[in-house]
Write a protein that holds these residues in place. Structure first.
Motif, PDB file in Angstrom:
ATOM      1  N   ALA A  35     -10.274  -3.330  43.800  1.00  0.00           N
ATOM      2  CA  ALA A  35     -10.801  -3.698  42.490  1.00  0.00           C
ATOM      3  C   ALA A  35     -11.117  -5.196  42.450  1.00  0.00           C
ATOM      4  CB  ALA A  35      -9.803  -3.340  41.400  1.00  0.00           C
ATOM      5  N   GLN A  36     -10.147  -6.006  42.872  1.00  0.00           N
ATOM      6  CA  GLN A  36     -10.373  -7.450  42.848  1.00  0.00           C
ATOM      7  C   GLN A  36     -11.427  -7.864  43.867  1.00  0.00           C
ATOM      8  OE1 GLN A  36      -7.077  -9.824  41.830  1.00  0.00           O
ATOM      9  NE2 GLN A  36      -7.584 -11.514  43.201  1.00  0.00           N
ATOM     10  N   HIS A  37     -11.422  -7.224  45.027  1.00  0.00           N
ATOM     11  CA  HIS A  37     -12.415  -7.524  46.055  1.00  0.00           C
ATOM     12  C   HIS A  37     -13.821  -7.240  45.539  1.00  0.00           C
ATOM     13  CE1 HIS A  37     -14.496  -7.196  49.998  1.00  0.00           C
ATOM     14  NE2 HIS A  37     -13.560  -8.016  50.416  1.00  0.00           N
ATOM     15  N   GLY A  38     -13.932  -6.234  44.663  1.00  0.00           N
ATOM     16  CA  GLY A  38     -15.229  -5.865  44.115  1.00  0.00           C
ATOM     17  C   GLY A  38     -15.654  -6.689  42.919  1.00  0.00           C
ATOM     18  N   GLY A  39     -14.788  -7.637  42.515  1.00  0.00           N
ATOM     19  CA  GLY A  39     -15.155  -8.532  41.438  1.00  0.00           C
ATOM     20  C   GLY A  39     -14.506  -8.245  40.105  1.00  0.00           C
ATOM     21  N   ALA A  40     -13.589  -7.266  40.063  1.00  0.00           N
ATOM     22  CA  ALA A  40     -12.911  -6.915  38.820  1.00  0.00           C
ATOM     23  C   ALA A  40     -11.529  -7.548  38.762  1.00  0.00           C
ATOM     24  CB  ALA A  40     -12.809  -5.398  38.682  1.00  0.00           C
ATOM     25  N   ASP A  41     -10.921  -7.492  37.604  1.00  0.00           N
ATOM     26  CA  ASP A  41      -9.552  -7.947  37.394  1.00  0.00           C
ATOM     27  C   ASP A  41      -8.689  -6.696  37.245  1.00  0.00           C
ATOM     28  OD1 ASP A  41      -7.096  -8.712  36.329  1.00  0.00           O
ATOM     29  OD2 ASP A  41      -7.935 -10.276  35.081  1.00  0.00           O
ATOM     30  N   PRO A  42      -7.848  -6.374  38.232  1.00  0.00           N
ATOM     31  CA  PRO A  42      -7.064  -5.129  38.170  1.00  0.00           C
ATOM     32  C   PRO A  42      -6.221  -5.007  36.908  1.00  0.00           C
ATOM     33  CG  PRO A  42      -6.893  -6.133  40.337  1.00  0.00           C
ATOM     34  CD  PRO A  42      -7.591  -7.125  39.472  1.00  0.00           C
ATOM     35  N   LEU A  43      -5.566  -6.087  36.521  1.00  0.00           N
ATOM     36  CA  LEU A  43      -4.712  -6.058  35.344  1.00  0.00           C
ATOM     37  C   LEU A  43      -5.534  -5.799  34.081  1.00  0.00           C
ATOM     38  CD1 LEU A  43      -1.873  -6.327  34.245  1.00  0.00           C
ATOM     39  CD2 LEU A  43      -2.153  -8.810  34.240  1.00  0.00           C
ATOM     40  N   ALA A  44      -6.691  -6.425  33.990  1.00  0.00           N
ATOM     41  CA  ALA A  44      -7.566  -6.214  32.830  1.00  0.00           C
ATOM     42  C   ALA A  44      -8.045  -4.769  32.768  1.00  0.00           C
ATOM     43  CB  ALA A  44      -8.758  -7.164  32.890  1.00  0.00           C
ATOM     44  N   LEU A  45      -8.321  -4.170  33.926  1.00  0.00           N
ATOM     45  CA  LEU A  45      -8.746  -2.768  33.949  1.00  0.00           C
ATOM     46  C   LEU A  45      -7.638  -1.849  33.449  1.00  0.00           C
ATOM     47  CD1 LEU A  45     -10.624  -2.513  37.377  1.00  0.00           C
ATOM     48  CD2 LEU A  45     -11.640  -2.459  35.088  1.00  0.00           C
ATOM     49  N   MET A  46      -6.409  -2.131  33.840  1.00  0.00           N
ATOM     50  CA  MET A  46      -5.285  -1.316  33.396  1.00  0.00           C
ATOM     51  C   MET A  46      -5.126  -1.389  31.891  1.00  0.00           C
ATOM     52  SD  MET A  46      -2.633  -2.281  36.461  1.00  0.00           S
ATOM     53  CE  MET A  46      -1.283  -1.239  35.895  1.00  0.00           C
ATOM     54  N   LYS A  47      -5.347  -2.571  31.336  1.00  0.00           N
ATOM     55  CA  LYS A  47      -5.219  -2.746  29.889  1.00  0.00           C
ATOM     56  C   LYS A  47      -6.404  -2.113  29.145  1.00  0.00           C
ATOM     57  CE  LYS A  47      -2.409  -6.944  30.159  1.00  0.00           C
ATOM     58  NZ  LYS A  47      -2.317  -8.391  29.855  1.00  0.00           N
ATOM     59  N   LYS A  48      -7.569  -2.118  29.770  1.00  0.00           N
ATOM     60  CA  LYS A  48      -8.759  -1.569  29.132  1.00  0.00           C
ATOM     61  C   LYS A  48      -8.767  -0.045  29.162  1.00  0.00           C
ATOM     62  CE  LYS A  48     -13.808  -2.035  29.144  1.00  0.00           C
ATOM     63  NZ  LYS A  48     -14.973  -2.722  29.778  1.00  0.00           N
ATOM     64  N   TYR A  49      -8.230   0.526  30.257  1.00  0.00           N
ATOM     65  CA  TYR A  49      -8.241   1.984  30.412  1.00  0.00           C
ATOM     66  C   TYR A  49      -6.825   2.520  30.654  1.00  0.00           C
ATOM     67  CZ  TYR A  49     -13.254   1.211  30.995  1.00  0.00           C
ATOM     68  OH  TYR A  49     -14.562   0.843  30.803  1.00  0.00           O
ATOM     69  N   PRO A  50      -5.937   2.351  29.684  1.00  0.00           N
ATOM     70  CA  PRO A  50      -4.527   2.708  29.898  1.00  0.00           C
ATOM     71  C   PRO A  50      -4.273   4.189  30.139  1.00  0.00           C
ATOM     72  CG  PRO A  50      -4.948   2.244  27.583  1.00  0.00           C
ATOM     73  CD  PRO A  50      -6.177   1.812  28.324  1.00  0.00           C
TER      74      PRO A  50
END
Length: 274
Positions: free
Chosen positions: A181-196
């Motif tokens: 996720a981070q390698h692809g340009g995303a923030d893993p923690l933010a994704l978890m919070k956005k799509y719980p």
């Protein structure tokens, strides 16, 4: 070598497992060791104190013989891998494999595609396949989780193609590999919070400091480092996973140093506080 009793003592004595969550291992981590000796490799996982695993292969052994080795080493296959082609064309085969191992989760880690082409058309097709297969898996008591690999984080409208998938996932969930996720340009923690409610499994994997990612889904294996020593906020991810009640967090270490790194990663995880 850190022996099983040492790791078990560390883990059970910490707050890490107090939330009824478990740290498992993705067996791909030990792909090279399995080529040399299946029995001893499973024994090594047992020594590490890990009891939950993700895999789905028998490494050329008869199924019942392999399952006997799993039982002998107190290992439970809770998640199995499935190829995209099988999910699209032979979902019954996928269901049988999961049932044979007694797994709850089925994960797919890659959608075949031209590296230079992953666009909305490809994303829509994959989403349709996962929803159709996931519906049938759900009817058979299984949960389908797609493992993004980085190319899904290419821009789309005001977000990414992953956002399209997550917003249209009606019969499947996601296994978030925090490295990819981070390698692809995303923030893993933010994704978890956005799509719980959409992220049901994790791959815990840290990225060597200084590595610049991309959204191709490709990187050198030895950029995988001991958890807590790289550039990913593993502590934040684990804390959020506890809040979300994510059941399994699988360590995946693809480096050649996996045998020495996994015990160190386990110790790091055991020292995290609530």
């Amino acid at each position: 070598m850190i022996k099983k009793v040492m790791i078990a003592t560390i883990l059970l004595g910490s707050s890490f497992l107090a939330q009824a969550q478990e740290v498992g291992l993705q067996l791909y981590s030990l792909r090279n060791q399995f080529k040399m000796d299946v029995s001893n490799t499973l024994g090594l996982i047992n020594e590490w104190g890990i009891t939950k695993i993700e895999g789905g292969e028998t490494y050329d052994m008869p199924l019942e013989d392999f399952k006997a080795l799993l039982a002998e080493n107190d290992l439970e296959m809770v998640s199995v891998g499935a190829g995209f082609d099988d999910l699209e064309n032979d979902v019954d085969k996928v269901i049988k494999n999961a049932k044979d191992f007694g797994a709850t989760y089925v994960m797919c880690a890659w959608v075949p595609h031209d590296d230079n082409k992953w666009d909305l058309e490809e994303t829509k097709h994959a989403t349709e396949v996962f929803n159709k297969a996931g519906k049938k898996l759900k009817e058979n008591g299984l949960v389908l989780a797609y493992h993004p690999h980085g190319y899904e984080f290419r821009p789309y409208e005001n977000g990414t193609l992953f956002d399209y998938m997550a917003n249209n996932a009606t019969h499947f969930t996601f296994e978030l590999d925090v490295f990819w996720a981070q390698h692809g340009g995303a923030d893993p923690l933010a994704l978890m919070k956005k799509y719980p409610k959409k992220i049901t499994l994790l791959h815990l994997k840290d990225m060597e400091k200084g590595i610049e990612g991309n959204n191709t889904g490709h990187e050198e294996d030895d950029t995988n480092v001991v958890l807590g020593t790289g550039q990913i906020d593993i502590a934040g991810v684990v804390a959020e996973a506890k809040k979300l009640g994510i059941e399994y967090m699988f360590i995946e270490d693809e480096s050649k140093n996996v045998v020495t790194q996994v015990p160190k990663s386990l110790v790091y995880l055991s020292q995290l506080e609530e």
